[in-house]
Design an enzyme around this catalytic site. Structure first.
Site, PDB file in Angstrom:
ATOM      1  N   ASN A 205     -60.051  20.624 -75.187  1.00  0.00           N
ATOM      2  CA  ASN A 205     -59.545  21.864 -74.593  1.00  0.00           C
ATOM      3  C   ASN A 205     -60.112  23.148 -75.183  1.00  0.00           C
ATOM      4  OD1 ASN A 205     -57.830  20.239 -73.060  1.00  0.00           O
ATOM      5  ND2 ASN A 205     -56.492  20.050 -74.828  1.00  0.00           N
TER       6      ASN A 205
ATOM      7  N   GLY B 150     -55.458  24.015 -77.300  1.00  0.00           N
ATOM      8  CA  GLY B 150     -56.612  24.735 -77.853  1.00  0.00           C
ATOM      9  C   GLY B 150     -56.495  24.983 -79.345  1.00  0.00           C
TER      10      GLY B 150
ATOM     11  N   CYS C  92     -62.272  18.104 -79.465  1.00  0.00           N
ATOM     12  CA  CYS C  92     -61.112  18.687 -78.791  1.00  0.00           C
ATOM     13  C   CYS C  92     -61.452  18.903 -77.319  1.00  0.00           C
ATOM     14  CB  CYS C  92     -60.685  20.013 -79.404  1.00  0.00           C
ATOM     15  SG  CYS C  92     -59.321  20.689 -78.436  1.00  0.00           S
TER      16      CYS C  92
ATOM     17  N   ASN D  16     -59.656   9.836 -79.557  1.00  0.00           N
ATOM     18  CA  ASN D  16     -58.949  11.009 -79.026  1.00  0.00           C
ATOM     19  C   ASN D  16     -58.804  10.880 -77.510  1.00  0.00           C
ATOM     20  OD1 ASN D  16     -57.613  13.443 -79.053  1.00  0.00           O
ATOM     21  ND2 ASN D  16     -59.298  14.600 -79.962  1.00  0.00           N
TER      22      ASN D  16
ATOM     23  N   LYS E 260     -48.896  20.473 -86.533  1.00  0.00           N
ATOM     24  CA  LYS E 260     -50.251  21.017 -86.628  1.00  0.00           C
ATOM     25  C   LYS E 260     -50.511  21.732 -87.945  1.00  0.00           C
ATOM     26  CE  LYS E 260     -51.032  21.563 -81.692  1.00  0.00           C
ATOM     27  NZ  LYS E 260     -52.367  20.970 -81.646  1.00  0.00           N
TER      28      LYS E 260
ATOM     29  N   THR F 228     -46.813  11.074 -78.088  1.00  0.00           N
ATOM     30  CA  THR F 228     -46.064  11.322 -76.854  1.00  0.00           C
ATOM     31  C   THR F 228     -44.758  10.536 -76.808  1.00  0.00           C
ATOM     32  OG1 THR F 228     -48.150  11.761 -75.750  1.00  0.00           O
ATOM     33  CG2 THR F 228     -46.270  11.291 -74.326  1.00  0.00           C
TER      34      THR F 228
END
Ligand SMILES: Cc1cc2nc3c(=O)[nH]c(=O)nc-3n(C[C@H](O)[C@H](O)[C@H](O)COP(=O)(O)O)c2cc1C
Length: 352
Positions: free
Chosen positions: A185, A118, A183, A244, A70, A315
């Protein structure tokens, strides 16, 4: 990858997912000095896999998706694992702590992750310092700062200013930019840019600024693509679209944890989104970055056939380990040859 699955993963999966993610990034950052020596073991130099997007050249279509690194702490090491590019971020103008913990949950039976981070990140200034030292091909994923659930709601102008600040700060250090418009979240992330007036206002601001790098818009897999495309097409500097995670839980995933679901459960919606987008774009003008459940060469190949020019994963790096990019890029040429294609660019969209 067998050793990772049999020996390493069971140990890692005993610990808290975010703790492991954090330690992996720190270790990979520290091990950056070994990147140059490692790279030949993982790299693929195969003309059939080479991809061009505008002036950008990629050694293969496969990249590491945003969300793993990130804050650009470990780009050289991650690129040396055989990814043609590493997308860092999402990065916001100011540092953000993200949502309260715990906010990351594994779904081992389904090869997925529930993610409710988040958008924690170190902010554009810190990321700029790190990217200035990097020579690896990097995409920078940009989002607005999440000041947390208790912060006063940001005004429209504050949100747009946040994106513009980060693009200004980081575009010269990026190979490409990707605006995270979705996003799942954060309060602002879920619906803000469904209002096309706001998206147009952001793109107008960026047009005034002067966008010097290819720019992608990352939107939820379940977004309404027609209004998005109508707006984006007005701006010549928009290079394409990235898919996304959709908010909420895909069919078959039952969990009380909040957050969106990545990995295999995200695959059907991602594949549908890639195909739906490809059918609507002019491929001579716009390019698609596809992610969602890519674990094998066949998964990546299917996304290319559905219309993605670049394919990313996150993932499967967690589930399959550091050999995942090599296994996918080494498997792709066989799939091309099986179907009579000379190079990946010929495959893009054939199933759309
Ligand atoms: C732990 C985690 C964090 C993520 N963070 C971000 C992010 O900060 N920005 C973003 O655009 N996408 C983020 N994503 C979405 C990924 O970039 C990717 O689009 C999605 O996970 C689908 O790919 P996968 O199934 O291979 O993980 C995140 C995903 C995961 C699993």
């Amino acid at each position: 990858m067998g050793v990772y699955r049999r020996v390493v993963r069971p140990v890692l999966f005993r610990a808290d997912p975010e703790w492991i993610h954090d330690r992996s990034i720190r270790l990979a950052g520290w091990a950056g000095f070994a990147a140059r020596a490692m790279a030949p073991c993982f790299a693929t130099d195969d003309d059939r896999l080479k991809v061009t997007v505008g002036d950008l050249r990629f050694s293969s279509p496969l990249g590491l998706a945003a969300g793993f690194d990130k804050s650009a702490r470990a780009v050289p090491f991650l690129a040396a694992l055989g990814f043609s590019h590493v997308e860092v971020g999402s990065v916001s103008a100011r540092p953000s702590a993200g949502n309260p913990r715990p906010r990351l949950f594994r779904l081992p039976a389904q090869q997925g992750i529930i993610v409710n981070y988040g958008l924690p990140n170190d902010g554009a200034d810190q990321v700029a310092t790190r990217l200035a030292k990097s020579t690896a091909p990097v995409g920078v994923n940009v989002v607005n700062t999440n000041y947390g659930p208790d912060a006063p709601e940001a005004s429209d102008d504050e949100i747009l200013d946040d994106y513009v600040h980060t693009v200004t700060r980081l575009q010269d250090l990026a190979g490409y930019l990707c605006l995270n418009l979705s996003c799942p979240n954060t309060r602002d992330g879920r619906g803000f840019f469904q209002d096309q007036g706001r998206l147009r206002a952001l793109l107008d601001r960026l047009a005034d600024l002067g966008v010097r790098k290819p720019l992608f818009l990352k939107v939820a897999a379940n977004a309404d693509f027609d209004p998005l495309l109508a707006t984006a097409t007005e701006f010549g500097f928009v290079t394409g679209f990235a898919v996304n995670l959709a908010p909420g839980k895909p069919q078959g995933v039952r969990s009380g944890h909040p957050g969106a679901v990545s990995g295999k459960p995200a695959e059907p919606a991602a594949d549908k989104a890639i195909r739906d987008l490809y059918r609507r774009i002019d491929p001579a003008r716009h390019t698609i970055i596809g992610s969602g459940g890519v674990f094998t060469a066949a998964d990546a190949y299917r996304k290319l056939r559905l219309g993605a020019t670049l394919v990313q994963l996150l993932t499967s790096l967690v589930y399959e380990g550091p050999g995942i990019a090599r296994s996918i890029t080494r498997g792709l040429p066989d799939l091309l040859a099986r179907d009579g294609f000379q190079r990946v660019s010929e495959v893009v969209g054939v199933d759309a």
